[in-house]
Design a protein around this motif. Structure first.
Motif, PDB file in Angstrom:
ATOM      1  N   SER A  12     -73.697 -25.601  44.290  1.00 36.99           N
ATOM      2  CA  SER A  12     -74.450 -26.316  43.245  1.00 36.99           C
ATOM      3  C   SER A  12     -74.652 -25.389  42.044  1.00 36.99           C
ATOM      4  N   THR A  13     -74.944 -24.130  42.292  1.00 32.43           N
ATOM      5  CA  THR A  13     -75.077 -23.162  41.189  1.00 32.43           C
ATOM      6  C   THR A  13     -73.726 -23.032  40.465  1.00 32.43           C
ATOM      7  N   THR A  14     -72.660 -22.971  41.260  1.00 36.50           N
ATOM      8  CA  THR A  14     -71.307 -22.850  40.699  1.00 36.50           C
ATOM      9  C   THR A  14     -70.971 -24.019  39.780  1.00 36.50           C
ATOM     10  N   LEU A  15     -71.204 -25.240  40.274  1.00 36.65           N
ATOM     11  CA  LEU A  15     -70.839 -26.428  39.481  1.00 36.65           C
ATOM     12  C   LEU A  15     -71.700 -26.514  38.227  1.00 36.65           C
ATOM     13  N   PHE A  16     -72.950 -26.042  38.330  1.00 37.71           N
ATOM     14  CA  PHE A  16     -73.795 -26.050  37.137  1.00 37.71           C
ATOM     15  C   PHE A  16     -73.159 -25.202  36.034  1.00 37.71           C
ATOM     16  N   VAL A  17     -72.623 -24.054  36.426  1.00 40.29           N
ATOM     17  CA  VAL A  17     -71.966 -23.172  35.446  1.00 40.29           C
ATOM     18  C   VAL A  17     -70.681 -23.817  34.926  1.00 40.29           C
ATOM     19  N   LEU A  18     -69.926 -24.428  35.823  1.00 39.23           N
ATOM     20  CA  LEU A  18     -68.618 -24.976  35.423  1.00 39.23           C
ATOM     21  C   LEU A  18     -68.728 -26.213  34.526  1.00 39.23           C
ATOM     22  N   GLY A  19     -69.818 -26.980  34.671  1.00 38.04           N
ATOM     23  CA  GLY A  19     -69.947 -28.210  33.884  1.00 38.04           C
ATOM     24  C   GLY A  19     -69.212 -29.360  34.553  1.00 38.04           C
ATOM     25  N   LEU A  20     -69.240 -30.519  33.898  1.00 41.06           N
ATOM     26  CA  LEU A  20     -68.753 -31.750  34.527  1.00 41.06           C
ATOM     27  C   LEU A  20     -67.256 -31.724  34.857  1.00 41.06           C
ATOM     28  N   GLU A  21     -66.444 -31.449  33.872  1.00 42.88           N
ATOM     29  CA  GLU A  21     -65.008 -31.615  34.091  1.00 42.88           C
ATOM     30  C   GLU A  21     -64.449 -30.589  35.088  1.00 42.88           C
ATOM     31  N   GLN A  22     -64.714 -29.333  34.825  1.00 46.42           N
ATOM     32  CA  GLN A  22     -64.205 -28.295  35.741  1.00 46.42           C
ATOM     33  C   GLN A  22     -64.922 -28.352  37.092  1.00 46.42           C
ATOM     34  N   GLY A  23     -66.206 -28.686  37.055  1.00 43.35           N
ATOM     35  CA  GLY A  23     -66.981 -28.780  38.292  1.00 43.35           C
ATOM     36  C   GLY A  23     -66.453 -29.904  39.162  1.00 43.35           C
ATOM     37  N   THR A  76     -76.594 -33.489  57.469  1.00 41.55           N
ATOM     38  CA  THR A  76     -75.834 -32.831  56.403  1.00 41.55           C
ATOM     39  C   THR A  76     -76.782 -32.048  55.515  1.00 41.55           C
ATOM     40  N   ALA A  77     -76.210 -31.364  54.527  1.00 44.51           N
ATOM     41  CA  ALA A  77     -77.032 -30.581  53.598  1.00 44.51           C
ATOM     42  C   ALA A  77     -76.862 -31.107  52.184  1.00 44.51           C
ATOM     43  N   ILE A  78     -77.891 -30.903  51.373  1.00 41.89           N
ATOM     44  CA  ILE A  78     -77.797 -31.246  49.955  1.00 41.89           C
ATOM     45  C   ILE A  78     -78.560 -30.198  49.151  1.00 41.89           C
ATOM     46  N   SER A  79     -77.902 -29.669  48.127  1.00 36.47           N
ATOM     47  CA  SER A  79     -78.541 -28.677  47.247  1.00 36.47           C
ATOM     48  C   SER A  79     -78.460 -29.147  45.814  1.00 36.47           C
ATOM     49  N   THR A  80     -79.552 -28.975  45.099  1.00 35.94           N
ATOM     50  CA  THR A  80     -79.564 -29.344  43.683  1.00 35.94           C
ATOM     51  C   THR A  80     -79.874 -28.118  42.836  1.00 35.94           C
ATOM     52  N   SER A  81     -79.073 -27.926  41.798  1.00 31.53           N
ATOM     53  CA  SER A  81     -79.365 -26.888  40.801  1.00 31.53           C
ATOM     54  C   SER A  81     -79.735 -27.602  39.515  1.00 31.53           C
ATOM     55  N   GLY A  82     -80.835 -27.164  38.888  1.00 29.71           N
ATOM     56  CA  GLY A  82     -81.264 -27.847  37.674  1.00 29.71           C
ATOM     57  C   GLY A  82     -81.737 -26.876  36.616  1.00 29.71           C
ATOM     58  N   ASP A  83     -81.692 -27.340  35.361  1.00 27.69           N
ATOM     59  CA  ASP A  83     -82.122 -26.483  34.248  1.00 27.69           C
ATOM     60  C   ASP A  83     -83.632 -26.555  34.029  1.00 27.69           C
ATOM     61  N   TYR A  84     -84.333 -27.269  34.933  1.00 30.89           N
ATOM     62  CA  TYR A  84     -85.774 -27.489  34.795  1.00 30.89           C
ATOM     63  C   TYR A  84     -86.574 -26.644  35.785  1.00 30.89           C
ATOM     64  N   GLU A  85     -85.868 -25.880  36.635  1.00 29.27           N
ATOM     65  CA  GLU A  85     -86.559 -25.143  37.700  1.00 29.27           C
ATOM     66  C   GLU A  85     -87.347 -23.960  37.139  1.00 29.27           C
ATOM     67  N   ARG A  86     -86.661 -23.083  36.413  1.00 28.49           N
ATOM     68  CA  ARG A  86     -87.322 -21.942  35.757  1.00 28.49           C
ATOM     69  C   ARG A  86     -86.702 -21.830  34.381  1.00 28.49           C
ATOM     70  N   TYR A  87     -87.507 -22.036  33.347  1.00 38.22           N
ATOM     71  CA  TYR A  87     -86.941 -22.062  31.998  1.00 38.22           C
ATOM     72  C   TYR A  87     -88.036 -21.890  30.961  1.00 38.22           C
ATOM     73  N   PHE A  88     -87.620 -21.618  29.737  1.00 39.26           N
ATOM     74  CA  PHE A  88     -88.510 -21.767  28.593  1.00 39.26           C
ATOM     75  C   PHE A  88     -87.654 -22.202  27.417  1.00 39.26           C
ATOM     76  N   ILE A  89     -88.309 -22.747  26.407  1.00 43.82           N
ATOM     77  CA  ILE A  89     -87.562 -23.193  25.232  1.00 43.82           C
ATOM     78  C   ILE A  89     -87.965 -22.303  24.058  1.00 43.82           C
ATOM     79  N   ALA A  90     -86.964 -21.707  23.409  1.00 44.96           N
ATOM     80  CA  ALA A  90     -87.223 -20.876  22.222  1.00 44.96           C
ATOM     81  C   ALA A  90     -86.152 -21.197  21.195  1.00 44.96           C
ATOM     82  N   ASP A  91     -86.528 -21.256  19.961  1.00 43.39           N
ATOM     83  CA  ASP A  91     -85.621 -21.620  18.844  1.00 43.39           C
ATOM     84  C   ASP A  91     -84.859 -22.905  19.177  1.00 43.39           C
TER      85      ASP A  91
END
Ligand code: AMP
Ligand code: MG
Length: 343
Positions: free
Chosen positions: A303-314, A252-267
């Motif tokens: 996985s990218t889609t569900l990341f955008v949708l969030g928990l409930e809608q995803g 099977t396949a598994i894909s993970t989308s995360g907010d830690y892959e490419r990011y920076f923190i500002a303000d």
């Protein structure tokens, strides 16, 4: 209202998985040289790491001879290079770059392969009512994550108006037209999964029956680990040396989308590489989401889609798609599993 899946079984699964994780050791090695691990009757396991598409890739195969393993590794590497040359927005001569330069002025003829992947991206856009949208790029290209550069409010407003998957017109005879000047596309949310899936097909063609191909957050397993399931870890979104969960998986396949892959923190805000097409901003509800299912192109896009949708809608969307499951990790560090995984 509490979600039906936020219940005790989910918490119990989380505890069991956490325990499993504590007992487990890293499975994602980063060897750059193929090496034979252990002899088993009629063959052996071989591993290989490389860096395609600005990411880390890893291939593991069970092969009858070292020569077959070498062939497997070089064919997979060549496949990544081929797809990158065709679809990267950073390769000037790629078909995708040609579209970004010219498709707003006139229809551009592309290969059947790119056309078909654009059609698949379009299907996921429709399915998700635009949460997945490759035209996010008109905003996405304004970010330089390594240099911590983001668009100002005015630029963001201007660029946002070009985001709409309907602006990418799939015309007959492999022709693509962008409906408006300013539209740009990027297949970063689907192309790696696609290449992983293609790589597995190549391995099958040369006679490999047990393999793992992984690139960035996208992994596809071919068969089992010879009598056992593969144990695939979901990264801990905030601690690089830890896993949040580990799943026994076969073929099977598994894909993970995360907010830690490419990011920076500002303000005090985290700007990461996934963009909500509606707002032009990075969604903040989840830290990571993993999708498990038969096809890596689809798990990647979802996985990218569900990341955008969030928990409930995803969760709602994944429950509607047969054969696909998901694991969500919210910013409160809670895990939620779709119903198929709870069983
Ligand atoms: P993944 O790690 O598979 O979630 O892919 C993240 C990549 O998807 C980003 O680096 C972008 O290239 C692309 N992307 C970001 N936001 C979106 C979106 N809303 N729809 C489609 N692709 C996106
Ligand atoms: Mg993806």
């Amino acid at each position: 209202m509490p979600h039906p899946h936020w219940n005790k079984p989910a918490i119990l699964s989380f505890l069991i998985m956490t325990l499993l994780v504590c007992l487990s050791s890293a499975i994602f090695a980063t060897e750059t040289v193929a090496k034979q691990q252990q002899e088993v009757g009629g063959g052996a396991w071989y591993q290989h790491g490389f860096q395609p598409m600005g990411t880390q890739a890893y291939v593991e195969v069970f092969a009858s001879t070292p020569a077959l393993a070498e062939q497997a590794f070089s064919e997979v590497e060549a496949e990544f290079a081929r797809v990158n040359a065709l679809m990267s927005p950073w390769v000037e001569r790629s078909e995708l770059s040609l579209l970004n330069r010219e498709a707003a002025q006139h229809p551009v003829t592309v290969s059947a392969e790119l056309y078909q992947l654009l059609a698949r991206a379009n299907e996921v856009s429709k399915l998700s009512h635009g949460a997945f949208d490759i035209t996010f790029a008109s905003v996405g290209f304004e970010f330089k994550y390594r240099e911590q550069i983001k668009p100002d409010a005015k630029t963001l407003e201007t660029q946002k108006q070009w985001i709409n998957y309907r602006f990418v017109e799939l015309l007959p005879n492999l022709q693509i037209k962008f409906a408006k000047a300013g539209v740009k596309i990027d297949l970063g949310g689907i192309a790696k999964g696609y290449t992983v899936e293609k790589s597995i097909q190549i391995l099958q063609k040369i006679g490999i029956k047990h393999a793992l191909v992984s690139a960035g957050g996208d992994t596809r397993l071919l068969g089992d680990k010879r009598g056992q399931p593969w144990l695939v870890a979901i990264k801990h979104p905030r601690q690089e040396d830890k896993y949040a969960a580990q799943l026994p998986l076969v073929n099977t396949a598994i894909s993970t989308s995360g907010d830690y892959e490419r990011y920076f923190i500002a303000d005090g805000k985290r700007y990461h590489h996934i963009i909500d097409p509606k707002t032009g901003q990075s969604p903040g509800e989840l830290m990571s989401v993993s999708v498990i299912g038969p096809d890596t192109t689809q798990t990647d896009a979802l996985s990218t889609t569900l990341f955008v949708l969030g928990l409930e809608q995803g969760m709602q969307l994944i429950e509607e798609i047969p054969d696909y499951e998901a694991v969500f990790i919210t910013k409160e560090r809670k895990l939620f599993f779709s119903s198929g995984l709870q069983k």
